[in-house]
Design a protein around this motif. Structure first.
Motif, short mmCIF file in Angstrom:
data_model
loop_
_atom_site.label_atom_id
_atom_site.label_comp_id
_atom_site.label_asym_id
_atom_site.label_seq_id
_atom_site.Cartn_x
_atom_site.Cartn_y
_atom_site.Cartn_z
N PRO A 55 0.84 -1.21 0.00
CA PRO A 55 0.00 0.00 0.00
C PRO A 55 0.87 1.26 0.00
CG PRO A 55 0.05 -0.97 2.18
CD PRO A 55 0.70 -1.96 1.27
N ALA A 56 0.36 2.32 -0.59
CA ALA A 56 1.13 3.55 -0.73
C ALA A 56 0.80 4.59 0.34
CB ALA A 56 0.88 4.15 -2.11
N SER A 57 -0.17 4.31 1.21
CA SER A 57 -0.51 5.24 2.28
C SER A 57 -1.19 4.46 3.41
CB SER A 57 -1.42 6.35 1.77
OG SER A 57 -2.59 5.83 1.17
N ILE A 58 -1.05 4.95 4.64
CA ILE A 58 -1.54 4.22 5.81
C ILE A 58 -2.17 5.19 6.81
CG2 ILE A 58 -0.89 2.76 7.77
CD1 ILE A 58 1.50 1.81 6.17
N ALA A 59 -3.30 4.78 7.35
CA ALA A 59 -3.91 5.50 8.48
C ALA A 59 -4.10 4.50 9.61
CB ALA A 59 -5.25 6.11 8.08
N ALA A 60 -3.96 4.97 10.84
CA ALA A 60 -4.08 4.09 12.00
C ALA A 60 -5.21 4.54 12.91
CB ALA A 60 -2.77 4.06 12.78
N GLY A 86 4.75 5.52 13.33
CA GLY A 86 5.86 6.29 13.86
C GLY A 86 7.06 6.38 12.93
N GLY A 87 7.86 7.43 13.12
CA GLY A 87 9.04 7.62 12.28
C GLY A 87 10.33 7.23 12.95
N SER A 88 10.27 6.76 14.21
CA SER A 88 11.47 6.41 14.96
C SER A 88 12.23 5.24 14.32
CB SER A 88 11.10 6.03 16.40
OG SER A 88 12.19 5.44 17.07
N ALA A 89 13.54 5.42 14.19
CA ALA A 89 14.38 4.34 13.65
C ALA A 89 14.46 3.18 14.63
CB ALA A 89 15.78 4.88 13.36
N GLU A 90 14.26 3.44 15.93
CA GLU A 90 14.30 2.37 16.94
C GLU A 90 13.15 1.38 16.75
OE1 GLU A 90 15.40 3.52 21.13
OE2 GLU A 90 14.89 5.49 20.32
N VAL A 91 12.03 1.89 16.26
CA VAL A 91 10.84 1.06 16.11
C VAL A 91 10.72 0.48 14.70
CG1 VAL A 91 8.31 1.07 16.13
CG2 VAL A 91 9.58 2.23 17.94
N ASN A 92 11.06 1.28 13.71
CA ASN A 92 10.91 0.85 12.31
C ASN A 92 9.46 0.43 12.08
OD1 ASN A 92 11.68 0.34 9.68
ND2 ASN A 92 12.56 -1.67 10.12
N SER A 93 8.58 1.39 12.16
CA SER A 93 7.14 1.14 12.12
C SER A 93 6.68 0.49 10.82
CB SER A 93 6.38 2.46 12.30
OG SER A 93 6.52 3.26 11.13
N LEU A 94 5.44 0.06 10.83
CA LEU A 94 4.84 -0.54 9.64
C LEU A 94 4.89 0.45 8.48
CD1 LEU A 94 3.22 -2.83 8.26
CD2 LEU A 94 1.15 -1.73 9.14
N VAL A 96 7.00 2.93 7.94
CA VAL A 96 8.37 3.07 7.46
C VAL A 96 8.79 1.85 6.66
CG1 VAL A 96 10.79 3.22 8.18
CG2 VAL A 96 9.08 4.67 9.28
N ARG A 97 8.43 0.67 7.13
CA ARG A 97 8.79 -0.56 6.43
C ARG A 97 8.14 -0.64 5.05
NH1 ARG A 97 10.21 -4.95 10.58
NH2 ARG A 97 10.28 -3.80 12.54
N LEU A 98 6.91 -0.16 4.96
CA LEU A 98 6.18 -0.27 3.69
C LEU A 98 6.45 0.90 2.74
CD1 LEU A 98 2.67 -1.47 4.96
CD2 LEU A 98 4.35 -2.84 3.71
N LEU A 99 6.59 2.09 3.29
CA LEU A 99 6.66 3.29 2.46
C LEU A 99 8.05 3.90 2.37
CD1 LEU A 99 3.48 5.13 3.83
CD2 LEU A 99 3.59 3.38 2.04
N GLY A 100 8.91 3.58 3.34
CA GLY A 100 10.18 4.28 3.45
C GLY A 100 10.00 5.47 4.37
N ALA A 101 11.07 5.90 5.01
CA ALA A 101 10.99 6.94 6.03
C ALA A 101 10.43 8.26 5.51
CB ALA A 101 12.36 7.16 6.66
N SER A 102 10.90 8.71 4.36
CA SER A 102 10.47 10.02 3.87
C SER A 102 9.00 10.01 3.47
CB SER A 102 11.34 10.46 2.69
OG SER A 102 11.27 9.51 1.63
N ALA A 104 6.72 7.89 4.52
CA ALA A 104 5.89 7.62 5.70
C ALA A 104 5.54 8.92 6.43
CB ALA A 104 6.61 6.67 6.64
N ALA A 105 6.44 9.89 6.37
CA ALA A 105 6.20 11.16 7.05
C ALA A 105 5.06 11.95 6.43
CB ALA A 105 7.48 12.00 7.03
#
Length: 297
Positions: A55-60, A86-94, A96-102, A104-105
């Motif tokens: 998916p290209a976008s996510i809502a929680a 979340g954008g934290s590198a410690e968590v590596n959220s869903l 971020v994993r799917l969309l990439g950090a930039s 995902a923001a």
């Protein structure tokens, strides 16, 4: 001799007819109806799969777990470490994993609310739907079981009605949005893990999930029955999530993965020994990513 010759000619004639007949089928080749049908079958593209693992976008939507409550500091939300967005590198959220950090923001949104119960989910879904996300994550139900008493827990009937209404709300506005539903965590395991920490038990006395965590050291029949009642209600909630989700081709339940996860104290907040720590949020993100990207539910 002539009879034999006549018979031989007959055999040759029959054989030739058979060969010509076979040749005739070959000649029809690309122009015959059967070949045309075959070509049509080959040319028909396969249908687009209902579940898209990218998916290209996510809502929680959901409760304090998805808000990262008590993961960064005491008594405060920390959506930066949310397992979902979340954008934290410690968590590596869903996200971020799917969309990439930039991406995902800018292409993920968190509408969960600390303290929310299933009855609050339809309103959250309505907000999420305005973004037309390709995926919505759902984690709700812990607050429905964590009440002042077992009698105050949300009934299974009302829990089902709330989730069904949430799904209808989403479908009215975003019929093609996919939904990932996480199971309600194992609250009895939470009690068994947290009760080993003296500080944790003192914090629980402030009123954290009394139905399960109240009087944490009590092992009498009444206390055990109370905890078993809560645990059964959580299992019933998870059955509802599974059943309602199964009716929607674009909904995927985690199969009880979050409920079954054998978390330890490292996955619990050091401030309340109830909510996930950053480590716990990361584990939830891992589970979600496996479920969302799996070839089948």
């Amino acid at each position: 001799m002539r009879k034999r010759s006549h018979g031989s000619r007959a055999v040759v004639a029959v054989t030739a007819a058979a060969v010509l007949g076979a040749a005739g089928c070959d000649v029809v080749g690309g122009d015959g109806p059967e070949a045309s049908d075959s070509r049509t079958r080959r040319a028909t593209p396969s249908p687009t799969p209902v579940w898209d693992s990218s998916p290209a976008s996510i809502a929680a939507v959901g409760d304090s777990i998805t808000r990262g409550f008590d993961a960064c500091s005491v008594l405060s939300d920390c959506p930066e470490v949310s397992w979902a967005t979340g954008g934290s590198a410690e968590v590596n959220s869903l996200a971020v994993r799917l969309l990439g950090a930039s991406k995902a923001a800018t292409h993920s949104w968190n509408y969960a609310a600390t303290g929310a119960r299933m009855a609050d989910l339809p309103a959250q879904m309505a907000l999420a739907a305005t973004r037309k996300p390709e995926l919505v994550t759902v984690m709700a139900g812990a607050n429905d079981a964590c009440r002042d008493s077992t009698d105050a827990m949300t009934s299974v009937v009302d829990f089902r009605a709330g989730f069904e209404e949430a799904m209808r709300t989403l479908r009215r506005a975003a019929p093609k949005t996919q939904v990932y539903v996480a199971s309600v965590p194992n609250l009895k395991r939470l009690w068994s893990q947290g009760r080993t920490n003296v500080l944790g038990k003192q914090v629980w006395k402030l009123g954290i999930c009394p139905s399960m965590l109240g009087d944490a050291d009590a092992l009498d029949a009444a206390a055990n029955l109370r905890r078993e009642t809560v645990q059964k209600r959580v299992e019933d909630y998870n059955a509802v999530l599974r059943e309602v989700c199964a009716k929607d081709p674009r909904c995927r339940f985690d199969g009880g993965a979050v409920y079954a996860y054998r978390f330890g104290t490292d996955q619990l907040s050091p401030w309340d020994w109830f909510h996930p720590s950053k480590n716990g949020q990361a584990r939830l993100a891992e589970i979600a990513y496996r479920q969302v990207t799996a070839r089948s539910a």
